[in-house]
Design a protein around this motif. Structure first.
Motif, mmCIF file in Angstrom:
data_model
loop_
_atom_site.group_PDB
_atom_site.id
_atom_site.type_symbol
_atom_site.label_atom_id
_atom_site.label_comp_id
_atom_site.label_asym_id
_atom_site.label_seq_id
_atom_site.Cartn_x
_atom_site.Cartn_y
_atom_site.Cartn_z
ATOM 1 N N ASP A 37 0.802 -1.060 -0.167
ATOM 2 C CA ASP A 37 0.193 0.004 0.030
ATOM 3 C C ASP A 37 0.688 1.230 0.194
ATOM 4 O OD1 ASP A 37 -2.449 -1.527 -0.087
ATOM 5 O OD2 ASP A 37 -2.503 -1.371 2.281
ATOM 6 N N TYR A 38 2.109 1.156 0.830
ATOM 7 C CA TYR A 38 2.886 2.416 0.797
ATOM 8 C C TYR A 38 3.361 2.886 -0.542
ATOM 9 C CZ TYR A 38 7.399 5.022 1.601
ATOM 10 O OH TYR A 38 8.036 5.959 1.601
ATOM 11 N N PHE A 39 3.800 1.785 -1.430
ATOM 12 C CA PHE A 39 4.588 1.866 -2.732
ATOM 13 C C PHE A 39 3.318 2.360 -3.572
ATOM 14 C CE2 PHE A 39 7.950 -0.391 -0.797
ATOM 15 C CZ PHE A 39 9.002 0.274 -1.281
ATOM 16 N N GLU A 40 2.094 1.691 -3.499
ATOM 17 C CA GLU A 40 0.946 2.075 -4.478
ATOM 18 C C GLU A 40 0.488 3.283 -4.072
ATOM 19 O OE1 GLU A 40 -3.077 -0.202 -6.036
ATOM 20 O OE2 GLU A 40 -2.603 0.025 -3.840
ATOM 21 N N SER A 41 0.324 3.839 -3.233
ATOM 22 C CA SER A 41 -0.061 5.324 -2.692
ATOM 23 C C SER A 41 1.191 6.295 -3.037
ATOM 24 C CB SER A 41 -0.212 5.385 -1.201
ATOM 25 O OG SER A 41 0.825 5.331 -0.315
ATOM 26 N N SER A 42 2.577 5.787 -2.926
ATOM 27 C CA SER A 42 3.446 6.596 -3.621
ATOM 28 C C SER A 42 3.348 6.971 -5.116
ATOM 29 C CB SER A 42 4.949 6.029 -3.012
ATOM 30 O OG SER A 42 4.790 6.085 -1.836
ATOM 31 N N PHE A 43 3.167 5.756 -5.666
ATOM 32 C CA PHE A 43 3.229 5.719 -7.248
ATOM 33 C C PHE A 43 2.024 6.699 -7.709
ATOM 34 C CE2 PHE A 43 1.456 4.244 -11.068
ATOM 35 C CZ PHE A 43 2.559 4.471 -12.028
ATOM 36 N N GLU A 44 0.837 6.583 -6.869
ATOM 37 C CA GLU A 44 -0.316 7.273 -7.327
ATOM 38 C C GLU A 44 -0.293 8.638 -7.166
ATOM 39 O OE1 GLU A 44 -3.690 5.579 -5.256
ATOM 40 O OE2 GLU A 44 -3.795 3.829 -6.635
ATOM 41 N N SER A 45 0.475 8.988 -5.956
ATOM 42 C CA SER A 45 0.835 10.539 -5.611
ATOM 43 C C SER A 45 1.697 11.000 -6.617
ATOM 44 C CB SER A 45 1.365 10.576 -4.195
ATOM 45 O OG SER A 45 0.320 10.068 -3.307
ATOM 46 N N ILE A 46 2.710 10.131 -6.915
ATOM 47 C CA ILE A 46 3.669 10.923 -7.948
ATOM 48 C C ILE A 46 3.145 11.233 -9.388
ATOM 49 C CG2 ILE A 46 5.752 10.472 -9.197
ATOM 50 C CD1 ILE A 46 6.919 8.819 -6.604
ATOM 51 N N THR A 47 2.133 10.260 -9.848
ATOM 52 C CA THR A 47 1.631 10.096 -11.038
ATOM 53 C C THR A 47 0.637 11.700 -10.924
ATOM 54 O OG1 THR A 47 1.514 7.875 -11.234
ATOM 55 C CG2 THR A 47 -0.132 9.149 -12.362
ATOM 56 N N SER A 48 -0.115 11.676 -9.809
ATOM 57 C CA SER A 48 -0.935 13.024 -9.767
ATOM 58 C C SER A 48 -0.247 14.187 -9.721
ATOM 59 C CB SER A 48 -1.753 12.752 -8.257
ATOM 60 O OG SER A 48 -2.442 13.991 -8.217
ATOM 61 N N PHE A 49 0.870 14.333 -9.026
ATOM 62 C CA PHE A 49 1.550 15.282 -9.125
ATOM 63 C C PHE A 49 2.209 15.882 -10.610
ATOM 64 C CE2 PHE A 49 6.297 16.951 -9.052
ATOM 65 C CZ PHE A 49 6.073 18.247 -8.459
#
Length: 346
Positions: free
Chosen positions: A107-119
């Protein structure tokens, strides 16, 4: 004529690639045996001491136990490193079972990837990127793609396992294989050239052994310290940035700077310029500790290169080989220096 030579080079490269792929388990075994040999010999000496009657082709007593202890210790160290990063990711000691801990890390890596994509989507048009990603996912996760992935992954695991077993045999019967190597050199080289070749290979061995082991240990330490420092100053994705910084730290001079860029950008976009400056200062502190205390102990001046030559080698190899070229620049320049010295003082 140019196309003719290019076709020859391309065909030659393809032949080499096929040979390396076929011999990949043996290459893995040689690399593992090469890296673990000093530790195995140290443990064997502590167990049995020097052999009373050393024979060039016989295995000294205690070698098998030393191999088992060394490989077990390496496995435990890897597990401890993984556990330490999991603690940093979760922010506390794991409280649930293995499945729950793995889910939290995922979940940590998934949320990090989603946040980076959103940014990224806020500052750039990612529609083409999403389209290319969708095509890639469709190709890779089709039935054929899944079968190919499973086959490749299984083949890699088998090669790794065979290489691991091969490294054990290479270490256990090291004297026998070294004797074969010396006999092969004596068959193809004259006596004088044979002696010079052994001398050069010995110097290359010292440079590579010291540099590779030291660089890997230093990279792990820097990755953990960077992750810890960024976690303490509350930077988002601290562990991911720390791991990237540790890997890039292998590149002299440029690596630490490359590792600071993502920390600065993430802190700037999430909590402003103040935290971005604090994040960079934290990583600068880690680099000071590394350069003054850690790197000099575990790597030191293993290649014997002047700092100017290190800088030039990284620039030149980086120009032609990118990041991979930068990673290989220092040991390659050290080997070139050895060959030049031998040629100049022959």
């Amino acid at each position: 004529m140019d196309n003719f030579f290019l076709d020859i080079l391309s065909g030659f490269w393809q032949v080499i690639a096929v040979i390396f792929h076929a011999l990949s388990p043996l290459i893995i075994g040689l690399v593992l045996a090469y890296l673990f040999n000093p530790a195995v010999e140290w443990v064997r000496f502590k167990i049995a001491g020097n052999p009373t009657e050393p024979l060039p082709q016989e295995t000294p007593k205690g070698r098998g136990a030393a191999i088992f202890i060394t490989y077990t210790a390496v496995l435990m160290i890897l597990l401890l490193i993984i556990y330490a990063f999991v603690v940093l990711i979760l922010g506390a000691l794991p409280s649930g079972g293995i499945e729950e801990t793995a889910a939290n890390v995922y979940d940590y890596f998934e949320s990090s990837f989603e946040s980076i994509t959103s940014f990224i989507s806020q500052y750039a048009d990612v529609s083409q990127f999403k389209s290319a990603l969708a095509d890639w996912i469709r190709d890779k996760f089709s039935f054929t793609g899944i079968i190919q992935f499973i086959t490749t992954f299984a083949g890699s695991l088998i090669s790794l396992f065979i290489g691991l077993v091969a490294s054990i045999y290479l270490l256990k019967d090291k004297e026998f294989f070294l004797s074969l190597w010396q006999k092969f050199l004596s068959m193809i080289l004259k006596q004088k050239v044979h002696g010079v070749t052994n001398e050069i290979l010995g110097e290359i061995n010292n440079v590579l052994t010291t540099f590779i082991k030291g660089a890997l240990i230093d990279s792990l330490i820097v990755a953990f310290l960077s992750s810890l420092a960024l976690s303490l100053v509350k930077v988002e994705y601290a562990v991911i940035i720390g791991i990237i910084g540790g890997l890039l730290n292998i590149i002299p001079y440029f690596g630490p700077f490359f590792g600071m860029v993502p920390a600065f950008l993430v802190a700037l976009t999430t909590n402003g310029l103040g935290q971005a400056i604090i994040a960079v200062l934290a990583l600068l502190g880690v680099q000071q500790i590394d350069s003054n205390y850690i790197y000099s102990k575990v790597v030191g001046s293993s290649t014997g290169l002047h700092p100017l030559f290190v800088l030039l080698s990284v620039s030149i190899f980086g120009y032609f080989g990118g990041i991979i070229g930068m990673l290989l620049a220092v040991p390659a320049a050290g080997l070139i220096q050895i060959l030049i010295k031998k040629w100049a003082y022959r």
